[in-house]
Structure formats: structure tokens, C-alpha cells
Write an enzyme that holds these catalytic residues in place. Structure first.
Site, short mmCIF file in Angstrom:
data_model
loop_
_atom_site.label_atom_id
_atom_site.label_comp_id
_atom_site.label_asym_id
_atom_site.label_seq_id
_atom_site.Cartn_x
_atom_site.Cartn_y
_atom_site.Cartn_z
N ILE A 124 115.13 9.47 -72.50
CA ILE A 124 115.77 8.38 -71.77
C ILE A 124 117.11 7.96 -72.35
O ILE A 124 117.94 7.39 -71.64
CB ILE A 124 114.84 7.17 -71.64
CG1 ILE A 124 114.41 6.61 -73.00
CG2 ILE A 124 113.63 7.54 -70.80
CD1 ILE A 124 113.59 5.32 -72.91
N ASP A 125 117.37 8.27 -73.62
CA ASP A 125 118.69 7.98 -74.19
C ASP A 125 119.78 8.66 -73.37
O ASP A 125 120.90 8.14 -73.23
CB ASP A 125 118.80 8.51 -75.63
CG ASP A 125 117.63 8.17 -76.52
OD1 ASP A 125 116.50 8.06 -76.00
OD2 ASP A 125 117.82 8.05 -77.73
N ALA A 126 119.45 9.84 -72.84
CA ALA A 126 120.43 10.63 -72.08
C ALA A 126 120.95 9.88 -70.87
O ALA A 126 122.08 10.12 -70.42
CB ALA A 126 119.79 11.95 -71.64
N GLN A 144 121.85 6.81 -70.65
CA GLN A 144 123.05 6.05 -71.04
C GLN A 144 124.20 6.95 -71.42
O GLN A 144 125.36 6.66 -71.14
CB GLN A 144 122.73 5.11 -72.21
CG GLN A 144 123.78 4.03 -72.45
CD GLN A 144 125.09 4.50 -73.09
OE1 GLN A 144 126.17 4.04 -72.72
NE2 GLN A 144 125.01 5.43 -74.02
#
Length: 372
Positions: A149-151, A153
Site C-alpha cells: 500500500i505504500d506504493a 502514495q
């Protein structure tokens, strides 16, 4: 007499409400202090990082810092900020670690600042490689690049910015296809849990994985990345974009969940649903939540009565508990993917990378500065 009393009471209420908002001069002072500390310590923007191995200075950690710096520049346009960002991009020839056709979202993150600088300079050279990279995404069928999920952003706002810049709605369409894959398909039926309004960091944390207290593992910073990404794409896409209501619904669902997880001291734990599993104050997730909440208030998407006290409590905690007198930021969890990584998180510990935490803090501070 009753009318007079009512007017006095209402006026006093508005006065008390206004006094709760952090002083703008103090807010600016704090974020400038933190940024000055970093710019002095890392005056050479070209110097690679060495954490286990050498990495160039245009990796995601530094790119997130520059997101924050460009936000600060919008409210306090000092030439040295612009030069520090522009010279960094120029040194890297406006390119990416991994090359211009990298599909890795972390490597693409620098594009956000390249586009922001292009919007100020109108020099097409700044986004030549961004165009190559994003056009590669448009013209290939894969939508499963964002497996963590960092991807969201790191890369999603790039497509929103390019859609706005070019007027080409294919960028918005591709952005939705990639987002909805991560949300609804990646891992076991997607990484978003609509029941809790929060995200599992990647498929490794899908059920049946549990925290020691039996709760799902929702990493604070990971959810902060998604929350910030929604802010950054909602800032760019037009009001009539076909999936704007979907993004807004997710943003509001996350807001409710985030508010319910706040600690008494104003911070959020690394693990949102298990305060005892590496439970501590943590600056990066807290900053990203402040950023999103304050932006939502400023743009009329969130209810100020509900959200403003949360923002004030958290921002005051960051400034009083995390920010040192010299500008160093404490309680930053180092790089990783879950609550146990980068531990211990303490007031004095220098994290493995100092840049992304400051970027998060600057994003938060610039939105707090805009509160009225």
C-alpha cells in the site's frame, strides 16, 4: 436581554473555537526549524545514502521529503527551497533509480516533485522522463504493480498530476484501474478492509494473520501513505472525474477509523489496533494523519467540529514531543513494513533514513498552517 446574552455566548464560542487553532506563525516556525536542520545536515543533495548499501538520493525516502519541501514552498516561497529541489532534480537528470521504464512505484516517486517544479518553471526537460515512464504505464496492460500500500502514495499522485497537466483522462483511468486492483484484488480479495476502514500493508498481513491481541495488523504509516495519496489525488482531479466520489468515500471511511485509533496523548501507535505490540508514539503515521485530516477540513470534505480537535491534539503533540529544539524529529519509525520494524522508536533515536519522516511532518504542517 436574552438576545444579548445569546450573542455574547455565541461570540465567546467562536472565540474559543478560533483560539484552539495553532498559531500560524508558530506553526511556520516549527516546520521551518525542522527543515533547516535537515538542509544544513544534508546540504549536499547529490550525496547517495548508505544504509546497508549505496542508494542514490532520488530514492523514495528523499522523494517524500521533497514532496514536503514543495508543500512548504507553497506557503513560504524561499528561493533556497526551490534551488534545493531544482538542483536535486537536475543532478539526477530528472530521471529515476531503475531507469525511465521502471515499474517500481518507489523509484517513480521523484516524479511528483519533478512535475511540481515543471509547473513553476514550464521547462519541458523536467518532465521528459516522467512522460516516458507514465506513457509506458498507459500503454501496457498490467495493473498489478502496487502490491504494497505504500506504493499508492509513491506513484498514484503522479498519474493524477499528469492527467491535470495534459488533460488526458487516460491517466485518470489507469490510476483507477491500478488503485482498484490493490484495493479489491491484490492478495486475498484486496488490501482494503471496508469493515474496519483500514488497509493491510500487503498480502502477508491478510487474514488469518493477526496481531498478538487477536486484531488485524494495520500499520500506521502504511495507512498514512494511502490517506496522504487520497489527499494528493483529490487535490488534482476535476470535480466531475468519474471516480472522485469513490476516492472521497474511501477517504471518509479511513477518517472515521483513524480518529477512533488516536491515542490519548495525540499520537497514533505503529499498530493501529494493538497498542501493546510495539506500542509507542510514532511521528510519521501521526504526521500523515494530520495532513489528511487538516486537508479535509480545509477543503470542506471533513466535519471541522469532529476532526479539528483531533488535528489540534496531534499537531501539538508532534511539536511538543517529537520536535527537538535544534529541529531534529524524534519518534520516527525507521523503514520497514510493520510495527516491529525500525524499533525501538524513541525521542532521541536517529532513524535509518531521516528524510521521509520530515517530508511527512512538512506536509502536515503546511495544512495545519492553512486552518482558519
Amino acid at each position: 436581554m436574552k438576545k444579548l446574552f445569546l450573542l455574547i455566548w455565541v461570540a465567546a464560542g467562536f472565540s474559543m473555537y478560533a483560539q484552539e487553532i495553532p498559531d500560524r506563525r508558530e506553526t511556520l516556525k516549527n516546520i521551518v526549524l525542522a527543515n533547516d536542520f535537515f538542509m544544513k545536515k544534508y546540504a549536499d543533495y547529490s550525496m547517495p545514502t548508505y544504509v546497508g548499501r549505496l542508494r542514490p538520493s532520488n530514492i523514495w525516502t528523499r522523494a517524500v521529503y521533497y514532496e514536503g519541501l514543495m508543500a512548504l514552498y507553497t506557503i513560504y516561497p524561499r528561493q533556497e527551497y526551490y534551488d534545493y529541489a531544482y538542483n536535486w532534480g537536475e543532478f539526477h537528470k530528472w530521471g529515476f533509480w531503475g531507469g525511465n521504464t521502471t515499474r517500481n512505484a518507489d523509484n517513480q516517486c521523484a516524479s511528483q516533485t519533478y512535475i511540481d517544479l515543471y509547473n513553476l518553471s514550464q521547462n519541458p526537460e523536467l518532465i521528459k522522463n516522467v512522460r516516458i515512464n507514465t506513457n509506458m504505464l498507459l500503454n501496457t496492460p498490467q495493473n498489478n504493480d502496487w502490491t504494497w500500500i505504500d506504493a499508492i502514495q509513491m506513484a498514484m499522485p503522479i498519474l493524477a498530476k499528469m492527467g491535470k497537466l495534459t488533460g488526458d483522462t487516460r491517466y485518470y483511468d489507469k490510476m483507477w484501474e491500478m488503485y482498484v486492483h490493490t484495493r479489491n484484488i491484490e492478495g486475498d480479495k484486496g488490501l482494503f478492509n471496508p469493515k474496519d476502514g483500514l488497509w493491510w500493508r500487503d498480502k502477508d498481513f491478510d487474514p488469518p494473520y493477526k496481531e498478538p491481541n487477536g486484531e488485524d495488523c494495520y500499520w500506521s504509516r502504511g495507512n498514512g501513505w494511502v490517506y496522504a495519496a487520497l489527499v494528493r489525488i483529490l487535490t488534482e482531479i476535476p470535480a466531475n472525474e468519474q471516480h472522485r466520489t469513490d476516492y472521497t468515500a474511501d477517504f471518509q471511511a479511513m477518517t472515521k477509523a483513524i480518529i477512533n485509533c488516536q491515542r490519548e496523548d495525540g499520537f497514533w501507535n505503529p499498530s493501529l489496533h494493538d497498542p501493546n505490540n510495539f506500542g509507542s508514539k510514532e511521528t510519521t503515521g501521526t504526521s500523515l494523519f494530520v495532513y489528511g485530516l487538516a486537508w479535509g477540513i480545509n477543503n470542506g470534505i471533513l466535519n471541522a467540529k469532529t476532526c479539528l480537535p483531533v488535528v489540534i491534539k496531534a499537531w501539538n503533540a508532534l511539536c511538543k514531543e517529537s520536535l527537538h529544539e535544534n529541529g531534529f524529529l524524534g519518534f520516527i519509525q525507521g523503514t520497514g513494513k510493520e510495527p516491529k520494524d525500525g524499533q525501538p522508536v524513541t525521542y532521541d533515536k536517529v532513524p535509518d533514513f531521516e528524510d521521509y519522516g520530515l517530508g511527512c511532518f512538512l506536509l502536515a504542517g503546511t495544512e495545519v498552517y492553512k486552518l482558519k
